[in-house]
Scaffold this active site. Sequence first.
Site, PDB file in Angstrom:
ATOM      1  N   TYR A   1       0.858  -1.182   0.000  1.00 41.83           N
ATOM      2  CA  TYR A   1       0.000   0.000   0.000  1.00 41.83           C
ATOM      3  C   TYR A   1       0.899   1.240   0.000  1.00 41.83           C
ATOM      4  O   TYR A   1       1.994   1.217   0.578  1.00 41.83           O
ATOM      5  CB  TYR A   1      -0.884  -0.041   1.246  1.00 41.83           C
ATOM      6  CG  TYR A   1      -1.888   1.062   1.377  1.00 41.83           C
ATOM      7  CD1 TYR A   1      -3.087   1.021   0.673  1.00 41.83           C
ATOM      8  CD2 TYR A   1      -1.663   2.140   2.230  1.00 41.83           C
ATOM      9  CE1 TYR A   1      -4.029   2.033   0.798  1.00 41.83           C
ATOM     10  CE2 TYR A   1      -2.593   3.158   2.363  1.00 41.83           C
ATOM     11  CZ  TYR A   1      -3.773   3.101   1.644  1.00 41.83           C
ATOM     12  OH  TYR A   1      -4.695   4.113   1.781  1.00 41.83           O
TER      13      TYR A   1
ATOM     14  N   GLY B   1       1.471   3.938   1.563  1.00 42.43           N
ATOM     15  CA  GLY B   1       2.092   4.458   2.768  1.00 42.43           C
ATOM     16  C   GLY B   1       3.010   3.497   3.491  1.00 42.43           C
ATOM     17  O   GLY B   1       3.644   3.877   4.484  1.00 42.43           O
ATOM     18  N   LYS B   2       3.131   2.268   3.000  1.00 41.06           N
ATOM     19  CA  LYS B   2       4.001   1.298   3.662  1.00 41.06           C
ATOM     20  C   LYS B   2       5.478   1.670   3.465  1.00 41.06           C
ATOM     21  O   LYS B   2       5.833   2.464   2.598  1.00 41.06           O
ATOM     22  CB  LYS B   2       3.734  -0.103   3.117  1.00 41.06           C
ATOM     23  CG  LYS B   2       2.356  -0.654   3.453  1.00 41.06           C
ATOM     24  CD  LYS B   2       2.202  -0.876   4.948  1.00 41.06           C
ATOM     25  CE  LYS B   2       1.010  -1.756   5.288  1.00 41.06           C
ATOM     26  NZ  LYS B   2      -0.293  -1.101   5.155  1.00 41.06           N
ATOM     27  N   ASN B   3       6.359   1.066   4.258  1.00 41.06           N
ATOM     28  CA  ASN B   3       7.794   1.339   4.134  1.00 41.06           C
ATOM     29  C   ASN B   3       8.280   1.074   2.709  1.00 41.06           C
ATOM     30  O   ASN B   3       9.142   1.783   2.196  1.00 41.06           O
ATOM     31  CB  ASN B   3       8.587   0.504   5.125  1.00 41.06           C
ATOM     32  CG  ASN B   3       8.350   0.936   6.563  1.00 41.06           C
ATOM     33  OD1 ASN B   3       7.318   1.518   6.892  1.00 41.06           O
ATOM     34  ND2 ASN B   3       9.304   0.653   7.432  1.00 41.06           N
TER      35      ASN B   3
END
Length: 365
Positions: free
Chosen positions: A183, A185-187
Amino acid sequence: MAVPFADLQLQYQSIKSEIDAAIAGVIRDNAFIRGSYVDAFEREFAAAAEVAHCVSCANGTDALYLAMRALKVQPGDEVITTAHSWISTAAMITHSGATVVFCDTDDTTFTIDPAAIEAAITPRTVGIIPVHLYGQPADMDAIMAIAQKHKLWVIEDCAQAHLARYKGRMVGTFGEAATYSFYPGKNLGAMGDAGAVVTNDQALAEQMAMLARHGGLVKHQHHIEGVNSRLDGMQAAILSVKLPHLEAWTEARQAAAEVYDAGLNQIEDVVVPEVAPARSHVYHLYTIRHPRRDALAAHLNANGVQTAINYPTALPFLPAYARFGHRPEQFPNAHRDQGQILSLPIFAEITRQQQDEVIDLVRKF
């Protein structure tokens, strides 16, 4: 000073030429669904995750579903997972046909309590899904010992824990399979939805790949009834560009967490994240506890600091699980944490000046 919760535009600008070239390549090659870009990312991510096989899919939620379907979960089975996380883990247990069984978190790390797992096992239990929540690994030695004792499978939910390690070993390499979300916004985030399942079991990998591709690995050859959960070429190309930067971005997050720890640790009522021994936290989220969480969040937001609450209602107490009639005393830590956890801004590009502003505002609260 305005401090965003995350700054994906800043990340994009830092590697703009690489991203733009990757997108142009996909368009030039008409490689929109699977193809060489997806194949390349699967190989690259398997290597980064230190596993033999990566099966890409549309998102991290589908990854959980594919793993459980491939492990032959069926009605009447029970699967154990944590009481405090995003709903995907629990919902996919239900959609795979099993009954979800919640366990409380431990007192300090927000991850599932192994003692609670042991107490929750029944003759119908078939598996355990620990979540490496906020970027900190769960206690995998204890969890795997329980699984082996009771002959249960383990799927690690690594949606928030890219490159995290437990006793030097990469998360996602302990159980039968592990699931990842990419997604935005994930790292490691795509520019749309994306996910993957990883495993060292070739037969399991082939089964999950067939399930994700309408039941076959070759077009028109449908060996089983599958679903349509394919990673598109655009997202794969973008992820391939970002993956080589992930280690440096992770180190930057960890350095930012150290700044927060030092600045917030002595402030009254603030409890900073505790990292258990021999675990590396990759800080997808930097979560503090505060008894007046909502008021603190309002104070920070009013002064230009964006915050988030992950997650405001623990899973057993959501309307979706009202059928179980769960009570707060069954999950005391998760029930406490749902009212106290606040996520502060943390991203690879956050500046020391921005962090000092956050710390100063917390101190003045």
